[in-house]
Design a protein around this motif. Sequence first.
Motif, PDB file in Angstrom:
ATOM      1  N   LYS A 153      -3.044   3.826   9.396  1.00  0.00           N
ATOM      2  CA  LYS A 153      -3.593   4.602   8.284  1.00  0.00           C
ATOM      3  C   LYS A 153      -5.111   4.626   8.295  1.00  0.00           C
ATOM      4  O   LYS A 153      -5.715   5.456   7.625  1.00  0.00           O
ATOM      5  CB  LYS A 153      -3.082   4.034   6.951  1.00  0.00           C
ATOM      6  CG  LYS A 153      -1.580   4.179   6.774  1.00  0.00           C
ATOM      7  CD  LYS A 153      -1.143   3.907   5.352  1.00  0.00           C
ATOM      8  CE  LYS A 153      -1.257   2.447   5.004  1.00  0.00           C
ATOM      9  NZ  LYS A 153      -0.744   2.165   3.642  1.00  0.00           N
ATOM     10  N   MET A 171     -12.581   8.398  -1.684  1.00  0.00           N
ATOM     11  CA  MET A 171     -11.167   8.668  -1.481  1.00  0.00           C
ATOM     12  C   MET A 171     -10.386   7.368  -1.518  1.00  0.00           C
ATOM     13  O   MET A 171     -10.839   6.336  -1.054  1.00  0.00           O
ATOM     14  CB  MET A 171     -10.971   9.374  -0.129  1.00  0.00           C
ATOM     15  CG  MET A 171      -9.576   9.873   0.129  1.00  0.00           C
ATOM     16  SD  MET A 171      -8.531   8.609   0.870  1.00  0.00           S
ATOM     17  CE  MET A 171      -7.025   9.533   1.070  1.00  0.00           C
ATOM     18  N   THR A 222      -6.083   5.888  -1.296  1.00  0.00           N
ATOM     19  CA  THR A 222      -4.653   6.145  -1.204  1.00  0.00           C
ATOM     20  C   THR A 222      -3.980   5.490  -2.381  1.00  0.00           C
ATOM     21  O   THR A 222      -4.217   4.336  -2.688  1.00  0.00           O
ATOM     22  CB  THR A 222      -4.078   5.586   0.105  1.00  0.00           C
ATOM     23  OG1 THR A 222      -4.763   6.202   1.195  1.00  0.00           O
ATOM     24  CG2 THR A 222      -2.596   5.890   0.217  1.00  0.00           C
ATOM     25  N   THR A 223      -3.121   6.228  -3.049  1.00  0.00           N
ATOM     26  CA  THR A 223      -2.459   5.705  -4.238  1.00  0.00           C
ATOM     27  C   THR A 223      -1.020   6.178  -4.223  1.00  0.00           C
ATOM     28  O   THR A 223      -0.494   6.604  -3.212  1.00  0.00           O
ATOM     29  CB  THR A 223      -3.192   6.173  -5.508  1.00  0.00           C
ATOM     30  OG1 THR A 223      -2.507   5.671  -6.644  1.00  0.00           O
ATOM     31  CG2 THR A 223      -3.278   7.685  -5.608  1.00  0.00           C
ATOM     32  N   ARG A 259      -0.878   9.007   5.056  1.00  0.00           N
ATOM     33  CA  ARG A 259      -1.964   9.690   4.369  1.00  0.00           C
ATOM     34  C   ARG A 259      -2.360  10.959   5.112  1.00  0.00           C
ATOM     35  O   ARG A 259      -2.488  10.954   6.333  1.00  0.00           O
ATOM     36  CB  ARG A 259      -3.171   8.757   4.271  1.00  0.00           C
ATOM     37  CG  ARG A 259      -4.312   9.302   3.431  1.00  0.00           C
ATOM     38  CD  ARG A 259      -5.455   8.316   3.425  1.00  0.00           C
ATOM     39  NE  ARG A 259      -6.089   8.225   4.734  1.00  0.00           N
ATOM     40  CZ  ARG A 259      -7.058   7.386   5.043  1.00  0.00           C
ATOM     41  NH1 ARG A 259      -7.483   6.519   4.145  1.00  0.00           N
ATOM     42  NH2 ARG A 259      -7.592   7.377   6.238  1.00  0.00           N
ATOM     43  N   TYR A 288      -8.214  14.472   5.814  1.00  0.00           N
ATOM     44  CA  TYR A 288      -8.974  15.169   4.778  1.00  0.00           C
ATOM     45  C   TYR A 288     -10.444  15.281   5.163  1.00  0.00           C
ATOM     46  O   TYR A 288     -10.965  14.516   5.978  1.00  0.00           O
ATOM     47  CB  TYR A 288      -8.850  14.436   3.435  1.00  0.00           C
ATOM     48  CG  TYR A 288      -9.598  13.129   3.387  1.00  0.00           C
ATOM     49  CD1 TYR A 288     -10.889  13.060   2.860  1.00  0.00           C
ATOM     50  CD2 TYR A 288      -9.029  11.956   3.888  1.00  0.00           C
ATOM     51  CE1 TYR A 288     -11.585  11.867   2.828  1.00  0.00           C
ATOM     52  CE2 TYR A 288      -9.726  10.761   3.857  1.00  0.00           C
ATOM     53  CZ  TYR A 288     -11.002  10.728   3.322  1.00  0.00           C
ATOM     54  OH  TYR A 288     -11.694   9.542   3.308  1.00  0.00           O
ATOM     55  N   GLU A 291       1.820  10.545   1.408  1.00  0.00           N
ATOM     56  CA  GLU A 291       1.323   9.736   0.311  1.00  0.00           C
ATOM     57  C   GLU A 291       0.428  10.565  -0.588  1.00  0.00           C
ATOM     58  O   GLU A 291      -0.290  11.448  -0.127  1.00  0.00           O
ATOM     59  CB  GLU A 291       0.523   8.534   0.841  1.00  0.00           C
ATOM     60  CG  GLU A 291       1.357   7.514   1.593  1.00  0.00           C
ATOM     61  CD  GLU A 291       0.521   6.357   2.099  1.00  0.00           C
ATOM     62  OE1 GLU A 291      -0.710   6.384   1.875  1.00  0.00           O
ATOM     63  OE2 GLU A 291       1.076   5.443   2.718  1.00  0.00           O
ATOM     64  N   THR A 292       0.484  10.286  -1.890  1.00  0.00           N
ATOM     65  CA  THR A 292      -0.439  10.911  -2.822  1.00  0.00           C
ATOM     66  C   THR A 292      -1.815  10.290  -2.620  1.00  0.00           C
ATOM     67  O   THR A 292      -1.949   9.086  -2.482  1.00  0.00           O
ATOM     68  CB  THR A 292       0.023  10.692  -4.275  1.00  0.00           C
ATOM     69  OG1 THR A 292       1.308  11.295  -4.447  1.00  0.00           O
ATOM     70  CG2 THR A 292      -0.964  11.306  -5.255  1.00  0.00           C
ATOM     71  N   VAL A 293      -2.843  11.137  -2.587  1.00  0.00           N
ATOM     72  CA  VAL A 293      -4.204  10.638  -2.409  1.00  0.00           C
ATOM     73  C   VAL A 293      -5.036  11.035  -3.616  1.00  0.00           C
ATOM     74  O   VAL A 293      -4.762  12.028  -4.295  1.00  0.00           O
ATOM     75  CB  VAL A 293      -4.848  11.176  -1.115  1.00  0.00           C
ATOM     76  CG1 VAL A 293      -4.132  10.644   0.104  1.00  0.00           C
ATOM     77  CG2 VAL A 293      -4.854  12.700  -1.103  1.00  0.00           C
TER      78      VAL A 293
END
Length: 237
Positions: free
Chosen positions: A58, A104, A106-107, A125, A128, A191-193
């Motif tokens: 990641k 940024m 990762t969540t 992830r 971006y 994954e939600t970021v």
Amino acid sequence: MVDRQNRVGSKFGGGGVSSAQQSERERKERLRELALETIDLAKDPYLMRNHLGTYECKLCLTLHTNEANYLSHTQGKKHQAGLARRAAMEARMARSGGDTDVMMMTTSSSNARGTSHMNKVRIGRPGYEVSKSRDPLTNERCLTFELHYPELDDPRNRQPRHRFMSAYEQRVETPPDGKYQYLLVACDPYETVGFKIPNEKINRGEGKFVTNWDVKTKVFTLTLHFLDGGQSNITKK
């Protein structure tokens, strides 16, 4: 210990000369054995097994066929340089009290809202890019977020979704800092970021808040303008 005695083309009792390919294999094997002794994969925050059964770094956004391949990667220049950049960034944030314009993280939906959901198999992830600029006419600060979802299998029916979250709503960073808000972008099975941005009014006028989902390239773009008229400077990172 490597057996060099019985190499093809070498005399009995002679060591023989390693080819470049053999030397590289031996180097990677030594690095893997060293990594096994020093790295606990269960505690590695950058290792993730995706839905395809392969392994993902990641930190570097690279894919690996097995744990040994990932371990060799962790000893390489790219991963080590990434660790150094991450450490330098965290050191700068610690010195400045975390005062940056965009950060940024990762969540996940459960962490962000403080609720629990069933675990889902995640790809990892998305890649971006974040760019900063100013409107040439109004001098408003502008942020453009570009997220890449190359492994998305059904881009026409899986358009990324976004929403804004206050610092007091999220559960990732404590204590909450009211000077910031969070832009969350979600697109299963990625994954939600979240992006930590200034908690300032956003211009919702025509052409000032724009989103675009390109189903061919699988790239989601969001551009926003702040309503401050450019009164405060943007810190370059």
